[in-house]
Motif scaffolding. Structure first.
Motif, PDB file in Angstrom:
ATOM      1  N   LEU A   1     -67.836 137.682  15.041  1.00  0.00           N
ATOM      2  CA  LEU A   1     -67.964 136.253  15.270  1.00  0.00           C
ATOM      3  C   LEU A   1     -68.127 136.124  16.787  1.00  0.00           C
ATOM      4  CD1 LEU A   1     -65.701 133.503  13.742  1.00  0.00           C
ATOM      5  CD2 LEU A   1     -66.699 133.332  16.007  1.00  0.00           C
ATOM      6  N   PRO A   2     -69.380 136.246  17.282  1.00  0.00           N
ATOM      7  CA  PRO A   2     -69.611 136.245  18.727  1.00  0.00           C
ATOM      8  C   PRO A   2     -69.518 134.825  19.297  1.00  0.00           C
ATOM      9  CG  PRO A   2     -71.462 137.238  17.536  1.00  0.00           C
ATOM     10  CD  PRO A   2     -70.601 136.524  16.546  1.00  0.00           C
ATOM     11  N   VAL A   3     -68.765 134.697  20.370  1.00  0.00           N
ATOM     12  CA  VAL A   3     -68.544 133.401  21.007  1.00  0.00           C
ATOM     13  C   VAL A   3     -68.971 133.476  22.463  1.00  0.00           C
ATOM     14  CG1 VAL A   3     -66.768 131.716  21.624  1.00  0.00           C
ATOM     15  CG2 VAL A   3     -66.632 132.914  19.436  1.00  0.00           C
ATOM     16  N   SER A   4     -69.606 132.410  22.916  1.00  0.00           N
ATOM     17  CA  SER A   4     -69.954 132.252  24.331  1.00  0.00           C
ATOM     18  C   SER A   4     -69.517 130.858  24.740  1.00  0.00           C
ATOM     19  CB  SER A   4     -71.456 132.426  24.544  1.00  0.00           C
ATOM     20  OG  SER A   4     -71.784 132.244  25.907  1.00  0.00           O
ATOM     21  N   GLY A   5     -68.451 130.770  25.518  1.00  0.00           N
ATOM     22  CA  GLY A   5     -67.909 129.464  25.877  1.00  0.00           C
ATOM     23  C   GLY A   5     -67.409 128.768  24.632  1.00  0.00           C
ATOM     24  N   SER A   6     -67.969 127.600  24.344  1.00  0.00           N
ATOM     25  CA  SER A   6     -67.552 126.847  23.155  1.00  0.00           C
ATOM     26  C   SER A   6     -68.525 127.018  21.989  1.00  0.00           C
ATOM     27  CB  SER A   6     -67.444 125.356  23.513  1.00  0.00           C
ATOM     28  OG  SER A   6     -68.708 124.867  23.924  1.00  0.00           O
TER      29      SER A   6
END
Length: 185
Positions: A44-49
């Motif tokens: 589950l890749p997240v970048s910031g929000s």
């Protein structure tokens, strides 16, 4: 299965002595052919929000959105499989965090394992993805997600993010859950 993969002789389907379920048995060489669940590993890749999703270029569910995930290969760990699938499907590198969801799908002999991850750099569509994009929670294409496991993982993530606590979520997808998601087609 009709023939033994070890000696080529015919097999029969029966409960081996000391076991509790039927297996393919080879009377010629004595091999018991076990068939066990397959592990699907991903991130589950997240970048910031924002969360990174891939639009599938392959069946099943071609054209629907998913997290980068796929079947584990022999000789690799779940962490290695999750990172590899992310590279293959989203051309992305990630810093892996702890296991986040483990979802059992006994009716299709799968275990789905998703690790939280921080996106590290660029991304793009790999050969199994039509496109890859970052989404804020309100932008998630909820009606076009590929699988109930993806929807469940995303719901957990956004609820946990609001609470500031990311616990491991273990659950099952039942045939009834699957029917509610896909319909009775």
């Amino acid at each position: 299965m009709n023939f033994c993969s070890h000696c080529g002789q015919p097999v029969r389907f029966a409960i081996p002595e000391g076991d509790d379920r039927p297996r393919f048995l080879c009377d010629a060489c004595g091999t018991i052919h076990y068939q066990n669940p397959r592990i699907v590993a991903g991130t589950l890749p997240v970048s910031g929000s924002r969360v990174l999703l891939c639009r599938r270029a392959i069946s099943p569910r071609k054209g629907y959105w998913t997290l980068p995930a796929g079947f584990m290969e022999n000789g690799e760990t779940t962490v290695e499989a999750a990172a590899r699938e992310t590279r293959e499907e989203a051309m992305a590198e990630v810093a892996l965090q702890p296991l986040y969801t483990m979802i059992n799908l006994p009716h299709i002999d799968q275990v789905f394992m998703i690790f939280r991850a921080e996106l590290d750099g660029d991304f793009g569509p790999g050969p199994e993805s039509l496109e890859v994009a970052l989404f804020e929670e309100h932008e998630i294409p909820w009606g076009a997600l590929a699988f109930p496991t993806i929807e469940r993982t995303l719901h957990h993530f956004f609820a946990d993010r609001r609470q500031g606590d990311f616990a491991l979520h273990v659950s099952d997808i039942t045939p009834e859950d699957r029917e509610r998601y896909f319909g009775s087609a």
